[in-house]
Write a protein that holds these residues in place. Structure first.
Motif, PDB file in Angstrom:
ATOM      1  N   SER A 261       0.808  -1.216   0.000  1.00 13.59           N
ATOM      2  CA  SER A 261       0.000   0.000   0.000  1.00 13.59           C
ATOM      3  C   SER A 261       0.841   1.265   0.000  1.00 13.59           C
ATOM      4  N   PHE A 262       1.937   1.262   0.753  1.00 12.25           N
ATOM      5  CA  PHE A 262       2.712   2.491   0.940  1.00 12.25           C
ATOM      6  C   PHE A 262       3.849   2.658  -0.075  1.00 12.25           C
ATOM      7  N   THR A 263       4.319   1.570  -0.654  1.00  8.70           N
ATOM      8  CA  THR A 263       5.412   1.686  -1.620  1.00  8.70           C
ATOM      9  C   THR A 263       5.060   2.600  -2.797  1.00  8.70           C
ATOM     10  N   PRO A 264       3.851   2.511  -3.374  1.00  8.86           N
ATOM     11  CA  PRO A 264       3.523   3.427  -4.472  1.00  8.86           C
ATOM     12  C   PRO A 264       3.481   4.898  -4.041  1.00  8.86           C
ATOM     13  N   GLN A 265       3.396   5.148  -2.731  1.00 12.26           N
ATOM     14  CA  GLN A 265       3.395   6.514  -2.220  1.00 12.26           C
ATOM     15  C   GLN A 265       4.814   7.011  -1.932  1.00 12.26           C
ATOM     16  N   GLY A 266       5.817   6.215  -2.286  1.00  5.20           N
ATOM     17  CA  GLY A 266       7.196   6.629  -2.103  1.00  5.20           C
ATOM     18  C   GLY A 266       7.870   6.092  -0.857  1.00  5.20           C
ATOM     19  N   TRP A 267       7.129   5.364  -0.028  1.00  7.92           N
ATOM     20  CA  TRP A 267       7.723   4.796   1.180  1.00  7.92           C
ATOM     21  C   TRP A 267       8.596   3.599   0.798  1.00  7.92           C
ATOM     22  N   THR A 268       9.560   3.300   1.655  1.00 11.22           N
ATOM     23  CA  THR A 268      10.380   2.109   1.471  1.00 11.22           C
ATOM     24  C   THR A 268      10.371   1.300   2.760  1.00 11.22           C
ATOM     25  N   GLY A 269      10.514   0.008   2.630  1.00  9.45           N
ATOM     26  CA  GLY A 269      10.539  -0.823   3.827  1.00  9.45           C
ATOM     27  C   GLY A 269      10.250  -2.265   3.499  1.00  9.45           C
ATOM     28  N   ALA A 270      10.120  -3.067   4.540  1.00  9.44           N
ATOM     29  CA  ALA A 270       9.913  -4.497   4.351  1.00  9.44           C
ATOM     30  C   ALA A 270       9.227  -5.081   5.578  1.00  9.44           C
ATOM     31  N   ALA A 271       8.647  -6.250   5.379  1.00  9.09           N
ATOM     32  CA  ALA A 271       8.001  -6.981   6.463  1.00  9.09           C
ATOM     33  C   ALA A 271       8.758  -8.265   6.725  1.00  9.09           C
ATOM     34  N   ILE A 272       8.623  -8.763   7.940  1.00  9.55           N
ATOM     35  CA  ILE A 272       9.205 -10.056   8.308  1.00  9.55           C
ATOM     36  C   ILE A 272       8.144 -10.864   9.036  1.00  9.55           C
ATOM     37  N   GLY A 273       8.083 -12.143   8.721  1.00  5.15           N
ATOM     38  CA  GLY A 273       7.138 -13.012   9.412  1.00  5.15           C
ATOM     39  C   GLY A 273       7.513 -13.147  10.878  1.00  5.15           C
ATOM     40  N   LEU A 274       6.522 -13.255  11.726  1.00  6.06           N
ATOM     41  CA  LEU A 274       6.772 -13.362  13.163  1.00  6.06           C
ATOM     42  C   LEU A 274       7.679 -14.552  13.490  1.00  6.06           C
ATOM     43  N   VAL A 275       7.405 -15.689  12.889  1.00  2.56           N
ATOM     44  CA  VAL A 275       8.200 -16.883  13.177  1.00  2.56           C
ATOM     45  C   VAL A 275       9.644 -16.658  12.769  1.00  2.56           C
ATOM     46  N   ASP A 276       9.852 -16.064  11.587  1.00  2.00           N
ATOM     47  CA  ASP A 276      11.215 -15.780  11.132  1.00  2.00           C
ATOM     48  C   ASP A 276      11.899 -14.781  12.059  1.00  2.00           C
ATOM     49  N   TYR A 277      11.146 -13.812  12.548  1.00  2.00           N
ATOM     50  CA  TYR A 277      11.730 -12.814  13.438  1.00  2.00           C
ATOM     51  C   TYR A 277      12.205 -13.462  14.737  1.00  2.00           C
ATOM     52  N   LEU A 278      11.379 -14.310  15.310  1.00  2.00           N
ATOM     53  CA  LEU A 278      11.768 -14.983  16.544  1.00  2.00           C
ATOM     54  C   LEU A 278      13.015 -15.837  16.326  1.00  2.00           C
ATOM     55  N   ARG A 279      13.054 -16.537  15.226  1.00  2.00           N
ATOM     56  CA  ARG A 279      14.217 -17.388  14.947  1.00  2.00           C
ATOM     57  C   ARG A 279      15.467 -16.547  14.699  1.00  2.00           C
ATOM     58  N   SER A 280      15.285 -15.336  14.129  1.00  2.00           N
ATOM     59  CA  SER A 280      16.440 -14.472  13.890  1.00  2.00           C
ATOM     60  C   SER A 280      17.075 -14.014  15.191  1.00  2.00           C
ATOM     61  N   HIS A 281      16.305 -14.091  16.284  1.00  2.00           N
ATOM     62  CA  HIS A 281      16.824 -13.751  17.603  1.00  2.00           C
ATOM     63  C   HIS A 281      17.219 -14.999  18.396  1.00  2.00           C
ATOM     64  N   GLY A 282      17.354 -16.086  17.678  1.00  2.00           N
ATOM     65  CA  GLY A 282      17.817 -17.309  18.315  1.00  2.00           C
ATOM     66  C   GLY A 282      16.798 -17.969  19.204  1.00  2.00           C
ATOM     67  N   ARG A 283      15.510 -17.679  18.992  1.00  2.47           N
ATOM     68  CA  ARG A 283      14.468 -18.256  19.838  1.00  2.47           C
ATOM     69  C   ARG A 283      13.858 -19.489  19.181  1.00  2.47           C
ATOM     70  N   THR A 284      13.694 -20.519  19.969  1.00  4.88           N
ATOM     71  CA  THR A 284      12.981 -21.698  19.513  1.00  4.88           C
ATOM     72  C   THR A 284      11.493 -21.417  19.609  1.00  4.88           C
ATOM     73  N   VAL A 285      10.803 -21.517  18.505  1.00  2.00           N
ATOM     74  CA  VAL A 285       9.376 -21.207  18.488  1.00  2.00           C
ATOM     75  C   VAL A 285       8.599 -22.427  18.976  1.00  2.00           C
ATOM     76  N   PRO A 286       7.807 -22.281  20.039  1.00  7.11           N
ATOM     77  CA  PRO A 286       7.048 -23.422  20.558  1.00  7.11           C
ATOM     78  C   PRO A 286       6.231 -24.092  19.466  1.00  7.11           C
ATOM     79  N   GLY A 287       6.300 -25.406  19.433  1.00 10.13           N
ATOM     80  CA  GLY A 287       5.545 -26.151  18.436  1.00 10.13           C
ATOM     81  C   GLY A 287       6.064 -25.983  17.028  1.00 10.13           C
TER      82      GLY A 287
END
Length: 315
Positions: A261-287
């Protein structure tokens, strides 16, 4: 319970009650060894709310072992989720402040305590928007606890389905200044049209150099969503019906994600999945990050976007 366009709530009902459930999860997660995020006021809110919320922190854990937030499956996963998104948005706001942003707006602030617990730079002004009963509860609890803000804090009592932009400006917000917007735990409770209007308003109110931090959830499969909104007949169900009541508050229609939605308005950025974010911090995701009952962490994502300064604007 299902949503309608004119429903209302306070801190213990409907959408407002989700703030207590989330605060309880944050408070319990903060007690874990090497906690990913610590919100010291989450427990304070739960103790003040009383009933089952206080018991989670004041009673013998054996007495509350049947509470969904103490379960080994859903409870562990939901606590991890809350710790992850709390850490993500804490870091997001620190980064925005380090970049020189001194105006912060927290939409649907609920029991967010960042104005009190983060180390804000001198001159930072924070606007918290929510319904008046929710803001009053938070202020009273934190005043009783002797908490003090680390920035200039303004309460803006408004329903975000109303003209919140005018209310925000009337309380001192300056649209000519870069703003760090925080949209956490909100858009799932909006219709696609309301989300579109929200995004348009955010873009219009954002000066060059503004930031946006937002939590989103992908559309849930229709058959799964139908099952989610049907309370279990099993009295020992992991959620005792809370999951179905929560699901009934969601508008599950397909929505455009913020980056698209915001990229066409000139914004820049990115999203990360919650599970990937937790793993990027070395956390074991329950289940392993798989869905438990009415909660599927793989659907959750966290995004940061920036509106470039004029000098860096796209041609």
């Amino acid at each position: 319970m299902t949503r309608n366009d004119n429903d209302s709530w306070d801190i213990k009902t409907s959408v407002g009650a989700t703030a207590l459930f989330v605060a309880a999860a944050r408070g319990l997660a903060a007690r874990q060894p090497q906690a990913l995020a610590v919100d010291e006021f989450a427990e304070v809110f739960c103790r003040a709310a009383g009933d089952e919320w206080a018991e989670l922190f004041t009673a013998d854990p054996e007495r509350t072992k049947q509470h969904p937030l103490r379960s080994a499956d859903f409870g562990s996963l939901f606590q991890a989720f809350q710790a992850g998104r709390t850490r993500y948005f804490d870091d997001y706001l620190r980064s925005a402040t380090e970049a020189g942003v001194r105006q912060v707006v927290i939409l649907a602030a609920g029991l967010d305590s960042r104005a009190y617990r983060l180390p804000w730079a001198d001159g930072t002004v924070i606007y918290e928007l929510d319904r008046q009963p929710v803001l009053e509860f938070k202020r009273a609890v934190l005043d009783d606890a002797g908490a003090t803000t680390t920035a200039e804090r303004h309460e803006v009592a408004v329903d975000l389905r109303d003209d919140w932009a005018t209310a925000l400006r009337d309380n001192g917000f300056d649209p000519s200044l870069p703003t760090a917007w925080l949209v956490e735990g909100l858009v799932i409770y909006l219709t696609p049209a309301d989300q579109g209007q929200l995004f348009d308003t955010l873009n219009a109110l954002s000066a060059p150099g503004s930031w946006l931090g937002i939590e989103e959830m992908a559309t849930i499969d229709s058959d799964v969503f139908s099952a989610m909104t049907t309370p279990s007949a099993d009295p020992h169900s992991y959620d005792r019906g809370e999951g179905a009541r929560w699901a009934g508050l969601i508008y599950n229609d397909r929505k455009t994600q913020a980056v698209q939605s915001f990229t066409p308005q000139g914004w820049t950025g990115a999203a990360i999945g919650l599970v990937d974010y937790l793993r990027s911090h070395g956390r074991t995701v329950p289940g392993g990050g798989a869905a438990v009952g009415h909660f599927d962490p793989s659907l959750m994502s966290l995004a940061t976007l920036r509106k470039p300064t004029s000098a860096n604007a796209r041609p």
